[in-house]
Design an enzyme around this catalytic site. Structure first.
Site, mmCIF file in Angstrom:
data_model
loop_
_atom_site.group_PDB
_atom_site.id
_atom_site.type_symbol
_atom_site.label_atom_id
_atom_site.label_comp_id
_atom_site.label_asym_id
_atom_site.label_seq_id
_atom_site.Cartn_x
_atom_site.Cartn_y
_atom_site.Cartn_z
ATOM 1 N N ASP A 218 0.916 -1.128 0.000
ATOM 2 C CA ASP A 218 0.000 0.000 0.000
ATOM 3 C C ASP A 218 0.960 1.182 0.000
ATOM 4 O O ASP A 218 1.606 1.459 1.025
ATOM 5 C CB ASP A 218 -0.868 0.001 1.272
ATOM 6 C CG ASP A 218 -1.827 1.179 1.271
ATOM 7 O OD1 ASP A 218 -1.355 2.311 1.073
ATOM 8 O OD2 ASP A 218 -3.027 0.983 1.477
ATOM 9 N N HIS A 219 1.126 1.828 -1.144
ATOM 10 C CA HIS A 219 2.263 2.757 -1.237
ATOM 11 C C HIS A 219 2.146 3.937 -0.260
ATOM 12 O O HIS A 219 3.130 4.587 0.040
ATOM 13 C CB HIS A 219 2.520 3.205 -2.685
ATOM 14 C CG HIS A 219 1.614 4.282 -3.191
ATOM 15 N ND1 HIS A 219 0.352 4.036 -3.664
ATOM 16 C CD2 HIS A 219 1.788 5.618 -3.294
ATOM 17 C CE1 HIS A 219 -0.204 5.163 -4.040
ATOM 18 N NE2 HIS A 219 0.646 6.149 -3.824
ATOM 19 N N HIS B 8 -5.681 3.119 1.232
ATOM 20 C CA HIS B 8 -4.761 4.177 1.673
ATOM 21 C C HIS B 8 -5.307 4.978 2.865
ATOM 22 O O HIS B 8 -4.606 5.241 3.838
ATOM 23 C CB HIS B 8 -4.492 5.165 0.538
ATOM 24 C CG HIS B 8 -3.957 4.527 -0.708
ATOM 25 N ND1 HIS B 8 -3.068 3.487 -0.691
ATOM 26 C CD2 HIS B 8 -4.183 4.793 -2.016
ATOM 27 C CE1 HIS B 8 -2.762 3.145 -1.937
ATOM 28 N NE2 HIS B 8 -3.438 3.913 -2.752
HETATM 29 O O1 LIG Z 1 -3.182 4.168 -5.473
HETATM 30 C C1 LIG Z 1 -3.488 5.210 -6.016
HETATM 31 O O2 LIG Z 1 -2.887 6.343 -5.626
HETATM 32 C C2 LIG Z 1 -2.834 7.480 -6.484
HETATM 33 C C3 LIG Z 1 -2.465 8.674 -5.600
HETATM 34 O O3 LIG Z 1 -1.208 8.434 -5.050
HETATM 35 P P1 LIG Z 1 -0.288 9.643 -4.557
HETATM 36 O O4 LIG Z 1 0.931 8.973 -4.052
HETATM 37 O O5 LIG Z 1 -0.053 10.501 -5.769
HETATM 38 O O6 LIG Z 1 -1.058 10.392 -3.528
HETATM 39 C C4 LIG Z 1 -4.150 7.721 -7.180
HETATM 40 O O7 LIG Z 1 -4.007 8.733 -8.153
HETATM 41 C C5 LIG Z 1 -4.598 6.456 -7.860
HETATM 42 O O8 LIG Z 1 -5.890 6.658 -8.424
HETATM 43 C C6 LIG Z 1 -4.644 5.301 -6.898
HETATM 44 O O9 LIG Z 1 -4.839 4.089 -7.618
#
Ligand SMILES: O=C1O[C@H](COP(=O)(O)O)[C@@H](O)[C@H](O)[C@H]1O
Ligand SMILES: NC(=O)C1=CN([C@@H]2O[C@H](COP(=O)(O)OP(=O)(O)OC[C@H]3O[C@@H](n4cnc5c(N)ncnc54)[C@H](OP(=O)(O)O)[C@@H]3O)[C@@H](O)[C@H]2O)C=CC1
Length: 506
Positions: A179-180, A242
């Site tokens: 989960d990045h 997230h």
């Molecule tokens: O996992 C996802 O995250 C991005 C937003 O990530 P961020 O690190 O730029 O805040 C999101 O745009 C995407 O739809 C989603 O799949």
């Protein structure tokens, strides 16, 4: 660190190019890769090792800000990469891959430790896990790990099925679910902020905190991902994973030890204590929105339904806001507000802790001191700011809010994937999503999915480039609060927040 081979399924894809190769490169520059290390990329298209290395080089040049044109260094990095064309649905192709890997292990004296990273569509996860186990790859003598990317399922039941199919071949300790958001440095910093600062630790509870606001707003729209997004919506794409991870990290109690197991236990206690939502109550606590046309940074933006690949009558949510309650001793009575949306006014992920304001009554009405605020800026600027009240030396000694802030230097901040891949190489699962967390999050979210699919929750259209639908402001106003918005000078590095009331913002 043990020597190992990193096997990347989906090596010709978008995620590999934008995130995985740059992360491996940065780890290489920082001497964080094991001495005995090889990467095998796979995809259906045919490519030689040389072609693959050129692809990796191009990706790193484009997406790592640390690319260095030193040819010796680049050569040393690129020689670690190998490519094997295969169709992951074909069992015989795994034998070919296994032979190439074994040969490289023998030549490079690499122990048979293997990390399988699945950067492919989730429908292929189960197939790949089973073929790994049932092919020659499954007879390796070292350890094995599996890295998978979200989405982990489409709803509770499909997530459980996916997990069952993976667990036939990999133990929970061998599965690293990325989960990045958990790899973002300020999210990893949350436990330190909360627990290593006695001043905050003392205040981190319902005696002192009035409410918590978690925002992840984006200016981008659906981009080229309509096929996926129109079936997922903001609730599955951002909220279930997230944002609930941010909530768990913010609300967990101090673990007995700072180990992966204890931190996970504390996080799970939070999600288990979330007050369940009944399907018929969803509309009272959850706001669903979809962007219409508007303007983003001075440029026109089309409505979601006019985006390429989106169903013209789509009811998919591109915005979700919700009020949650954690029914435990620490947080009882403190509302947590969460919102996320695409095509909003600014890109910002932040957590705002609004403290109670007991002194308000002690001051004359015209003074009205602002509440203390702690703001954790997660993205795109990393930092922490603290809003206090102070007497202005001029201006009739007026009481006004001042902000103390720490802003991290962007050049010192590693990428989420870099931190996460390094942890996976070391076998540290602290910042990966454990199955129990994922399952409890799906359980909590499931009534919302059901209410959305039955159209029991109104779909509010909001203009692109705004802060989302009015209903999201009302959600807080019902409780006497309002969202704290970023100061418009955020792009210039100023991280202060301002209170934006409904009337001023729409
Ligand atoms: O996992 C996802 O995250 C991005 C937003 O990530 P961020 O690190 O730029 O805040 C999101 O745009 C995407 O739809 C989603 O799949
Ligand atoms: N891109 C992103 O930013 C993010 C992606 N994810 C997730 O990561 C995963 C990968 O996404 P992404 O890189 O965007 O996807 P892409 O469509 O860009 O890439 C898919 C990859 O899978 C390979 N592939 C597909 N079918 C097969 C097959 N039968 N046999 C072998 N290889 C196959 C493709 O290889 P080839 O074309 O050569 O056959 C390609 O390398 C998905 O689960 C996605 O949800 C998660 C977060 C963000």
């Amino acid at each position: 660190m043990d020597g190992m081979t990193f096997i990347l399924f989906g090596a010709t894809g978008d995620l590999a190019k934008r995130k995985i190769y740059p992360a491996i490169y940065n780890l290489f520059l920082d001497d964080k890769l094991p001495r005995a290390f090889a990467v095998f990329g796979t995809g259906r298209r045919e490519m030689s090792d040389e072609d693959f290395r050129a692809h990796v080089e191009q990706s790193v040049k484009t997406f790592s800000r640390r690319w260095d044109d030193d040819r010796d260094r680049a050569g040393q990095f690129l020689r670690m990469f190998h490519y094997c064309a295969m169709d992951v649905t074909q069992p015989q192709d795994y034998g070919k891959l296994a032979q190439r890997i074994r040969q490289r292990e023998q030549d490079g004296k690499i122990p048979e430790n293997r990390i399988y990273s699945l950067s492919v569509a989730p429908e292929l996860f189960g197939v790949i896990a089973s073929h790994i186990s049932n092919s020659e790859l499954g007879s390796a003598t070292g350890w094995k790990r599996l890295i998978i990317e979200k989405p982990f399922g489409h709803d509770l039941r499909s997530a459980q099925e996916l997990n069952r199919s993976l667990r036939q071949f990999f133990d929970e300790e061998e599965i690293f679910r990325i989960d990045h958001y958990l790899g973002k440095p300020m999210v990893q910093n949350l436990e330190v902020l909360e627990f290593a600062n006695p001043i905050l630790r003392t205040l981190w509870n319902n005696q002192h905190i009035a409410n918590v606001q978690i925002t992840a707003s984006e200016t981008v729209g659906v981009e080229e991902r309509a096929g996926y997004y129109d079936k997922a919506g903001a609730i599955r794409d951002m909220f279930q994973n997230h944002l609930l991870q941010l909530l768990m990290m913010t609300a967990m109690q101090m673990p007995r030890q700072f180990s992966a197991r204890e931190i996970r236990n504390e996080k799970i206690k939070v999600v288990k204590a979330l007050r369940p939502l009944r399907r018929e109550d969803v509309a009272k606590h959850v706001v669903r929105g979809q962007y219409g046309s508007g303007w983003i940074n001075g440029k026109p933006a089309v409505a979601y339904r006019d985006e390429p690949g989106v169903d013209r009558e789509s009811n998919t949510d591109t915005f979700v806001a919700a009020r949650l309650w954690i029914d435990n001793e620490m947080w009882s009575g403190v509302p947590f507000y969460i919102r996320t949306g695409k095509r909003m006014q600014e890109k910002s992920t932040r957590i705002v802790i609004e403290f109670k304001n007991p002194l308000r009554e002690s001051y004359p009405v015209h003074v009205n001191p602002a509440p203390n605020l702690l703001v954790i800026h997660v993205n795109p600027h990393e930092g922490v700011s603290f809003q206090l009240n102070s007497k202005h030396p001029g201006k009739d000694s007026r009481v006004e809010p001042i902000t103390m802030e720490f802003a991290a230097n962007a050049n010192d901040v590693p990428e989420a994937y870099e931190l996460l891949l390094y942890d996976a190489l070391r076998g540290d699962s602290t910042f990966f999503a454990h199955w129990e967390e994922v399952e409890w999050c799906w359980k909590w979210v499931q009534p919302i999915l059901d209410a959305f699919s039955d159209q029991q929750v109104p779909l509010h259209l909001y203009e692109a480039g705004t802060q989302g639908p009015e209903a999201a402001f009302r959600l807080l106003e019902e409780d006497g609060f309002s969202w704290w918005e970023l100061n418009r000078h955020a792009e210039e590095g100023t991280l202060v927040v301002r209170r934006e009331m409904l009337s001023a913002s729409m």
